[in-house]
Design an enzyme around this catalytic site. Structure first.
Site, PDB file in Angstrom:
ATOM      1  N   HIS A 189      40.906  32.460  41.382  1.00 20.08           N
ATOM      2  CA  HIS A 189      39.823  33.171  40.723  1.00 20.08           C
ATOM      3  C   HIS A 189      40.048  34.678  40.798  1.00 20.08           C
ATOM      4  CE1 HIS A 189      36.981  30.063  39.628  1.00 20.08           C
ATOM      5  NE2 HIS A 189      37.071  29.500  40.825  1.00 20.08           N
ATOM      6  N   CYS A 242      42.316  35.009  35.795  1.00 19.09           N
ATOM      7  CA  CYS A 242      41.601  35.315  34.552  1.00 19.09           C
ATOM      8  C   CYS A 242      41.574  36.809  34.262  1.00 19.09           C
ATOM      9  CB  CYS A 242      40.169  34.790  34.622  1.00 19.09           C
ATOM     10  SG  CYS A 242      40.044  32.991  34.603  1.00 19.09           S
ATOM     11  N   ARG A 297      44.646  35.613  30.375  1.00 18.56           N
ATOM     12  CA  ARG A 297      45.190  35.376  31.706  1.00 18.56           C
ATOM     13  C   ARG A 297      46.127  36.517  32.087  1.00 18.56           C
ATOM     14  NH1 ARG A 297      41.720  32.315  31.386  1.00 18.56           N
ATOM     15  NH2 ARG A 297      41.677  30.043  31.664  1.00 18.56           N
TER      16      ARG A 297
END
Length: 241
Positions: free
Chosen positions: A140, A209, A218
């Site tokens: 993340h 991300c 990305r």
């Protein structure tokens, strides 16, 4: 309906919506971090316990240090079949000194939502740690501990250090993070597309991300295996470079 009632109803609706927004922001910014901290500590404790009992997830292939970041460690043979790591379980620890002295995260098998809430995720089917091919890992950017919040800070030559409890694997970043779209799965190929690598080698790919609070794109960082050493020799010098 009187104007006063309309105004009061509208005001109450605004207050309710505002409260819900505040609760959502608290959940995203605070509670997911609290949950991630507890889950991550549990994974790390479990790893350390297994390692203390001598349990290691995969054999450690030896590799000589590469002479420079422009010369990746490589082999002409085809990538071996990846080790079947236990699904949803931690099997290694990853460290990136560039992102902070205390930056450390467990790597779990697969990149499912619930897995990435506990740490970083190894892309199922990509190479085993230290093996020929591409050991690919996702994390993340924000929420659940913000592991890759500072991903754009990565630079060529930065160390990415991974251990399976028996061996230290030191990878070196080859270029600044590359931005692409989620459908660009070639970035985790055995020889990742757009990486600049021109043949088989022992590679690592990190993905997260972009933008920071979105997921339309990305960010990708590629590295090659630079050196290995047994954990009994102590921490690699790369921790201090």
């Amino acid at each position: 309906m009187s104007v006063r009632l309309i105004v009061r109803t509208f005001s109450e609706l605004c207050i309710t919506v505002g409260a819900l927004i505040i609760l959502f922001v608290v959940y995203v910014l605070f509670w997911t971090g609290v949950k991630a901290a507890g889950a991550t500590e549990g994974q790390i404790d479990g790893l350390q316990d297994r390692w203390a009992r001598g349990a290691v997830s995969a054999p450690a292939p030896a590799v000589s240090p590469s002479p420079s970041t422009d010369a990746p460690a490589s082999t002409a043979s085809a990538p071996p079949t990846p080790v079947a790591y236990p699904e949803g379980k931690a099997f290694a620890m990853l460290y990136i000194p560039r992102l902070g002295k205390g930056w450390q995260w467990p790597i779990l098998e697969n990149t499912e939502v619930r897995t990435l809430q506990k740490g970083l995720g190894h892309y199922r089917g990509t190479a085993s740690l230290g093996a020929t091919g591409n050991f690919a890992v996702a994390g993340h950017r924000r929420t659940y501990g913000d592991p890759f919040k500072d991903f754009p800070r990565l630079r060529p030559g930065d160390a990415v250090i991974v251990t399976d409890g028996a061996t230290w694997f030191t990878y070196r970043i080859d270029k600044k993070p590359y931005r692409t779209v989620p459908s660009d799965t070639g970035v985790i190929d055995p020889v990742p597309r757009k990486s600049g690598f021109d043949g088989p080698g022992r590679y690592l790919t990190l993905t997260t991300c972009d933008p920071e609070w979105g997921s339309s794109h990305r960010l990708i960082a590629w590295a090659h295996l630079d050196a290995t050493q047994p954990v009994t020799d102590g921490r690699p010098a790369a921790f201090h470079s």
